[in-house]
Design an enzyme around this catalytic site. Structure first.
Site, PDB file in Angstrom:
ATOM      1  N   SER A  17      57.187 -16.029  22.080  1.00 36.42           N
ATOM      2  CA  SER A  17      58.356 -15.003  21.878  1.00 36.42           C
ATOM      3  C   SER A  17      58.179 -13.793  22.516  1.00 36.42           C
ATOM      4  O   SER A  17      56.986 -13.427  22.892  1.00 36.42           O
ATOM      5  CB  SER A  17      58.878 -15.000  20.365  1.00 36.42           C
ATOM      6  OG  SER A  17      58.713 -15.981  19.610  1.00 36.42           O
TER       7      SER A  17
HETATM    8  N1  SAM Z   1      54.609 -18.090  17.301  1.00 36.03           N
HETATM    9  C1  SAM Z   1      54.633 -18.771  18.526  1.00 36.03           C
HETATM   10  C2  SAM Z   1      53.691 -17.875  19.512  1.00 36.03           C
HETATM   11  O1  SAM Z   1      53.044 -16.988  18.993  1.00 36.03           O
HETATM   12  O2  SAM Z   1      53.357 -18.659  20.668  1.00 36.03           O
HETATM   13  C3  SAM Z   1      56.165 -19.053  19.302  1.00 36.03           C
HETATM   14  C4  SAM Z   1      56.642 -20.135  18.610  1.00 36.03           C
HETATM   15  S1  SAM Z   1      57.867 -21.012  19.662  1.00 36.03           S
HETATM   16  C5  SAM Z   1      59.089 -19.603  19.724  1.00 36.03           C
HETATM   17  C6  SAM Z   1      58.570 -22.077  18.127  1.00 36.03           C
HETATM   18  C7  SAM Z   1      57.611 -23.076  17.848  1.00 36.03           C
HETATM   19  O3  SAM Z   1      58.167 -23.715  16.713  1.00 36.03           O
HETATM   20  C8  SAM Z   1      57.361 -24.219  18.920  1.00 36.03           C
HETATM   21  O4  SAM Z   1      56.041 -24.181  19.308  1.00 36.03           O
HETATM   22  C9  SAM Z   1      58.068 -25.414  17.943  1.00 36.03           C
HETATM   23  O5  SAM Z   1      57.290 -26.521  18.435  1.00 36.03           O
HETATM   24  C10 SAM Z   1      57.634 -25.025  16.696  1.00 36.03           C
HETATM   25  N2  SAM Z   1      58.331 -25.699  15.832  1.00 36.03           N
HETATM   26  C11 SAM Z   1      59.631 -26.194  15.731  1.00 36.03           C
HETATM   27  N3  SAM Z   1      60.119 -27.029  14.690  1.00 36.03           N
HETATM   28  C12 SAM Z   1      59.066 -26.796  13.869  1.00 36.03           C
HETATM   29  C13 SAM Z   1      58.529 -27.618  12.676  1.00 36.03           C
HETATM   30  N4  SAM Z   1      59.310 -28.123  11.738  1.00 36.03           N
HETATM   31  N5  SAM Z   1      57.238 -27.535  12.219  1.00 36.03           N
HETATM   32  C14 SAM Z   1      56.378 -26.694  12.845  1.00 36.03           C
HETATM   33  N6  SAM Z   1      56.453 -26.096  14.019  1.00 36.03           N
HETATM   34  C15 SAM Z   1      57.819 -26.176  14.581  1.00 36.03           C
END
Ligand code: SAM
Length: 217
Positions: free
Chosen positions: A65
């Site tokens: 993000s």
């Molecule tokens: N916090 C992260 C970073 O610092 O890089 C960025 C996160 S990214 C915007 C959103 C993440 O949420 C993705 O890696 C995606 O695979 C994950 N995601 C989506 N649905 C999810 C779920 N049900 N459980 C765990 N992770 C999930």
């Protein structure tokens, strides 16, 4: 100037212009953002873009993000260092590393195993020992370590997942984006006993939260 020093200067500039310049004031959040080497969490060929004012691709169609949004969400949680925190959406592991500096213990869940493994490896290389990365569906929370004083969700849900509210401790806070694919609002939830209320903060754009209590595949 060696490259670590150059990255450190870019980080200082990021904190001054993108964060302080837009009203981020929590000194613990600013210190953490100054300290954590964001470039280590970006695919190596693109590390030179690590301190730009935008999200960046990290593989599996996912993103790390925008720094300002990360800082905004962390500031809203008002962590004092004593908390056990749950993060949903480990992604690159960058926000988890920040949480590791801001809280006592962090459990972070990622649904893509490749991302979970890569994030755990970098956290280990950086000797961050209070962050545990788990592979799974974060919409169900992580009941094994509940309750949590704070929960942060880094992907957008159609509505707040009930298991996450249930895993909050008394006076706990939960922050997450809620809305449709083309636009969401950050919601900040608070638990008081068995009562839950929330306020709406700012519009955001996150990748979808996919799972049993989120969106379908
Ligand atoms: N916090 C992260 C970073 O610092 O890089 C960025 C996160 S990214 C915007 C959103 C993440 O949420 C993705 O890696 C995606 O695979 C994950 N995601 C989506 N649905 C999810 C779920 N049900 N459980 C765990 N992770 C999930």
């Amino acid at each position: 100037m060696d490259s670590e020093e150059a990255f450190s200067r870019q980080r200082e500039k990021m904190v001054t212009i993108q964060l302080k310049g837009r009203g981020i004031r929590d000194p613990r959040v600013l210190d953490a953002m100054l300290a954590v080497p964001r470039h280590r969490f970006i695919p190596p060929g693109e590390a030179n873009q690590a301190y730009e004012d935008r999200p960046l691709p990290i593989g599996e169609g996912q993103t790390i993000s925008q720094p300002y949004i990360v800082a905004y969400m962390l500031q809203a949680l008002a962590l004092d260092g004593h908390e056990r925190v749950l993060e949903i959406g480990t992604g690159s592991g960058y926000q988890a590393a920040l949480l590791g500096r801001l809280a006592r213990e962090v459990h972070s869940i990622e649904r893509h195993e490749t991302l979970a493994k890569a994030a755990a490896k970098i956290l280990d290389e950086l000797s961050i020992t209070n962050v545990m990365v788990h592979h799974g569906d974060g919409t169900k929370g992580w009941p094994e370590q509940a309750p949590y004083e704070a929960i942060i969700v880094a992907a957008s849900a159609p509505v707040v997942p009930q298991p996450l509210l249930q895993q909050l401790s008394d006076s706990g806070r939960l922050i997450l984006p809620v809305g449709v694919a083309w636009g969401q609002i950050l919601q900040l939830w608070r638990r008081q006993g068995d009562a839950f209320d929330y306020e709406e903060l700012v519009p955001v754009a996150f990748v979808p939260l996919i799972g049993e209590h989120g969106w379908g595949e």
